[in-house]
Design a protein around this motif. Structure first.
Motif, PDB file in Angstrom:
ATOM      1  N   ALA A  43      43.623  77.251  65.521  1.00 20.56           N
ATOM      2  CA  ALA A  43      42.440  77.426  64.670  1.00 20.56           C
ATOM      3  C   ALA A  43      42.730  77.085  63.219  1.00 20.56           C
ATOM      4  CB  ALA A  43      41.924  78.855  64.778  1.00 20.56           C
ATOM      5  N   ARG A  44      43.974  77.157  62.799  1.00 20.07           N
ATOM      6  CA  ARG A  44      44.320  76.906  61.391  1.00 20.07           C
ATOM      7  C   ARG A  44      44.409  75.422  61.071  1.00 20.07           C
ATOM      8  NH1 ARG A  44      49.423  80.650  60.105  1.00 20.07           N
ATOM      9  NH2 ARG A  44      48.956  79.948  57.996  1.00 20.07           N
ATOM     10  N   ARG A  45      44.362  74.569  62.098  1.00 22.28           N
ATOM     11  CA  ARG A  45      44.566  73.133  61.859  1.00 22.28           C
ATOM     12  C   ARG A  45      43.272  72.358  61.687  1.00 22.28           C
ATOM     13  NH1 ARG A  45      49.011  74.334  65.353  1.00 22.28           N
ATOM     14  NH2 ARG A  45      47.892  73.839  67.277  1.00 22.28           N
ATOM     15  N   ARG A  60      33.335  82.145  67.339  1.00 20.66           N
ATOM     16  CA  ARG A  60      33.187  80.936  66.514  1.00 20.66           C
ATOM     17  C   ARG A  60      33.689  81.181  65.094  1.00 20.66           C
ATOM     18  NH1 ARG A  60      28.167  80.377  69.666  1.00 20.66           N
ATOM     19  NH2 ARG A  60      28.386  78.489  70.966  1.00 20.66           N
ATOM     20  N   ARG A  61      33.588  82.423  64.625  1.00 21.87           N
ATOM     21  CA  ARG A  61      34.057  82.738  63.276  1.00 21.87           C
ATOM     22  C   ARG A  61      35.561  82.516  63.149  1.00 21.87           C
ATOM     23  NH1 ARG A  61      31.853  83.140  58.584  1.00 21.87           N
ATOM     24  NH2 ARG A  61      32.709  85.156  57.942  1.00 21.87           N
ATOM     25  N   LEU A  62      36.297  82.673  64.248  1.00 17.86           N
ATOM     26  CA  LEU A  62      37.736  82.412  64.189  1.00 17.86           C
ATOM     27  C   LEU A  62      38.003  80.995  63.696  1.00 17.86           C
ATOM     28  CD1 LEU A  62      39.101  83.994  67.501  1.00 17.86           C
ATOM     29  CD2 LEU A  62      39.174  84.954  65.208  1.00 17.86           C
ATOM     30  N   LEU A  63      37.261  80.036  64.250  1.00 16.61           N
ATOM     31  CA  LEU A  63      37.485  78.646  63.882  1.00 16.61           C
ATOM     32  C   LEU A  63      36.865  78.297  62.537  1.00 16.61           C
ATOM     33  CD1 LEU A  63      38.471  78.533  66.810  1.00 16.61           C
ATOM     34  CD2 LEU A  63      37.395  76.290  67.010  1.00 16.61           C
ATOM     35  N   GLU A  64      35.921  79.107  62.078  1.00 11.56           N
ATOM     36  CA  GLU A  64      35.331  78.865  60.763  1.00 11.56           C
ATOM     37  C   GLU A  64      36.227  79.387  59.643  1.00 11.56           C
ATOM     38  OE1 GLU A  64      31.563  80.738  60.795  1.00 11.56           O
ATOM     39  OE2 GLU A  64      30.734  79.505  62.423  1.00 11.56           O
ATOM     40  N   PHE A 124      39.728  80.704  59.809  1.00 11.31           N
ATOM     41  CA  PHE A 124      41.179  80.615  59.750  1.00 11.31           C
ATOM     42  C   PHE A 124      41.724  79.265  59.271  1.00 11.31           C
ATOM     43  CE2 PHE A 124      40.802  84.574  61.914  1.00 11.31           C
ATOM     44  CZ  PHE A 124      41.963  85.255  61.598  1.00 11.31           C
ATOM     45  N   PRO A 125      40.956  78.168  59.331  1.00  7.95           N
ATOM     46  CA  PRO A 125      41.525  76.934  58.760  1.00  7.95           C
ATOM     47  C   PRO A 125      41.726  76.980  57.253  1.00  7.95           C
ATOM     48  CG  PRO A 125      39.795  76.410  60.334  1.00  7.95           C
ATOM     49  CD  PRO A 125      39.743  77.901  60.104  1.00  7.95           C
ATOM     50  N   ASP A 126      40.970  77.828  56.546  1.00  2.00           N
ATOM     51  CA  ASP A 126      41.115  77.895  55.089  1.00  2.00           C
ATOM     52  C   ASP A 126      42.383  78.666  54.738  1.00  2.00           C
ATOM     53  OD1 ASP A 126      38.719  76.550  54.696  1.00  2.00           O
ATOM     54  OD2 ASP A 126      37.553  78.401  54.812  1.00  2.00           O
ATOM     55  N   PRO A 127      43.332  78.039  54.033  1.00  2.00           N
ATOM     56  CA  PRO A 127      44.603  78.712  53.722  1.00  2.00           C
ATOM     57  C   PRO A 127      44.406  79.815  52.697  1.00  2.00           C
ATOM     58  CG  PRO A 127      44.483  76.613  52.579  1.00  2.00           C
ATOM     59  CD  PRO A 127      43.262  76.677  53.468  1.00  2.00           C
ATOM     60  N   PRO A 128      45.351  80.747  52.617  1.00  2.00           N
ATOM     61  CA  PRO A 128      45.249  81.806  51.599  1.00  2.00           C
ATOM     62  C   PRO A 128      45.434  81.226  50.207  1.00  2.00           C
ATOM     63  CG  PRO A 128      47.380  81.874  52.694  1.00  2.00           C
ATOM     64  CD  PRO A 128      46.552  80.874  53.449  1.00  2.00           C
ATOM     65  N   PRO A 129      44.993  81.946  49.195  1.00  2.00           N
ATOM     66  CA  PRO A 129      45.218  81.466  47.824  1.00  2.00           C
ATOM     67  C   PRO A 129      46.705  81.239  47.585  1.00  2.00           C
ATOM     68  CG  PRO A 129      43.921  83.503  47.844  1.00  2.00           C
ATOM     69  CD  PRO A 129      44.335  83.262  49.229  1.00  2.00           C
ATOM     70  N   THR A 130      47.056  80.087  47.057  1.00  6.21           N
ATOM     71  CA  THR A 130      48.462  79.769  46.848  1.00  6.21           C
ATOM     72  C   THR A 130      49.122  80.765  45.916  1.00  6.21           C
ATOM     73  OG1 THR A 130      47.937  77.423  47.154  1.00  6.21           O
ATOM     74  CG2 THR A 130      50.070  77.962  46.158  1.00  6.21           C
ATOM     75  N   GLU A 131      48.500  81.021  44.795  1.00  5.24           N
ATOM     76  CA  GLU A 131      49.009  82.005  43.841  1.00  5.24           C
ATOM     77  C   GLU A 131      47.800  82.770  43.299  1.00  5.24           C
ATOM     78  OE1 GLU A 131      51.714  80.459  40.975  1.00  5.24           O
ATOM     79  OE2 GLU A 131      52.942  79.421  42.471  1.00  5.24           O
ATOM     80  N   PRO A 132      47.374  83.837  44.012  1.00  8.86           N
ATOM     81  CA  PRO A 132      46.142  84.546  43.613  1.00  8.86           C
ATOM     82  C   PRO A 132      46.260  85.159  42.228  1.00  8.86           C
ATOM     83  CG  PRO A 132      47.390  85.812  45.228  1.00  8.86           C
ATOM     84  CD  PRO A 132      48.041  84.471  45.158  1.00  8.86           C
ATOM     85  N   ALA A 133      45.142  85.149  41.509  1.00  7.70           N
ATOM     86  CA  ALA A 133      45.144  85.721  40.166  1.00  7.70           C
ATOM     87  C   ALA A 133      45.150  87.242  40.214  1.00  7.70           C
ATOM     88  CB  ALA A 133      43.928  85.209  39.390  1.00  7.70           C
TER      89      ALA A 133
END
Length: 323
Positions: free
Chosen positions: A97-99, A139-143, A145-154
């Protein structure tokens, strides 16, 4: 050549209800040898003549264990049926799902229509059918999980803003399988605490790759610069930062523990054991003689078993002075 015609490429195969088809799968497995189950053709997207159903389950479990690490409870604690149903969903969410693959998206939609076309999708379909899971949640799983976490969250709010929707959908699926949908708010807090524990455990490797997954506001509050943290030296300021992160995670775990009073006995023990293992891992970050940045914290087999035994009793709140 054998007197049988293949299924036309654009004709769906009607297997009846998923529950009826699963019963036929079980009967096919009993008729065969060992644990191998011969499955009929699964429709235009599948072209599967036979699948080893037991292998599919083992593959899903292996992937779930790999993603969950030391926090994976195992069938000794969790209800076996629930764990088998949850494994493929966790494996899908943190794997394919992350791809963001259009091919996998089409296969996932085919699975939802009763035509799984691979080992992981086969056991995911079993989970969806047996648990009567909402297709909107699947369906929400595939919506999400592809978005990565914030690289360096503020800020921590930014990190939790990304994390909570993903934990929420997994918690909703888990509680649907356990038939305890009312326990969602506390389950979400506990899930966030466990995921953040995994992020902290992976902090050293992330820093080695030049990535700082911790909120910049927390670094500033502890008096630690980004460059100092990337040097991976546990200075007093870095220790203060790690203590601050552990406090925040333990607060989420404590906020989520009431979910244990809203579920069945075996699931309760599994969730308590996961919380106990998370606390042990966080304890490594507080140990002045342990360098968690150079040596990722892990648990021994003995420690995991002690958590399993301790999970039979209610958990105490965090020590005074911590959230």
């Amino acid at each position: 050549s054998h007197g049988s015609e293949p299924t036309p490429p654009h004709t769906a195969v009607n297997h009846g209800t998923p529950q009826a088809y699963l019963r036929r799968l079980a009967e096919a497995g009993k008729a065969g040898s060992g644990h191998r189950r011969e499955l009929p053709h699964l429709g235009p997207s599948g072209i599967l003549g036979a699948l080893d159903f037991g292998h599919s389950r083992r593959f899903a479990t292996r992937e779930a264990r790999r993603f969950a690490g030391d926090l994976y409870p195992g069938p000794v604690l969790m209800p076996r049926g629930l764990l088998r149903a949850l494994d493929p969903l966790l494996a899908v969410a943190l794997g394919p799902a992350r791809r963001r693959s259009e091919v996998f998206q089409a296969s996932w939609e085919g699975m939802l229509r009763g035509r799984p076309d691979g080992p992981l999708l086969l056991v995911a379909w079993e989970s969806a059918a047996a648990g009567e899971l909402r297709h909107a949640d699947l369906r929400r799983l595939l919506e999400l999980f592809p978005d990565p976490p914030p690289t360096e969250p503020a800020t921590r709010e930014e990190l939790l803003g990304w994390l909570r929707p993903r934990v929420r959908v997994m918690a909703r699926l888990t509680l649907s399988l356990a038939q305890r949908p009312d326990a969602l708010p506390a389950a979400e807090d506990l899930g966030c605490g466990l995921v953040l524990t995994r992020i902290l455990v992976g902090l050293g490797p992330a820093l080695a790759r030049g990535r700082v997954p911790l909120p910049a506001a927390d670094l500033e509050a502890a008096g630690v610069s980004r460059e100092e943290l990337l040097r991976m030296v546990p200075t007093p300021a870095v220790r203060r930062l790690l203590d601050r992160e552990c406090d925040a995670v333990e607060h989420l775990i404590a906020s989520g523990l009431p979910v244990c009073d809203q579920v069945g006995a075996r699931l309760r023990r599994g969730l308590r054991a996961a919380a106990l293992r998370a606390r042990l891992l966080l304890g490594r970050f507080r140990d002045p003689d342990y360098d968690p940045l150079r040596r990722a914290p892990t648990l021994t087999a003995g420690e995991r078993w002690r958590c399993a035994v301790r999970a039979w009793r209610p958990l105490a709140p965090p020590p005074p002075g911590r959230p």
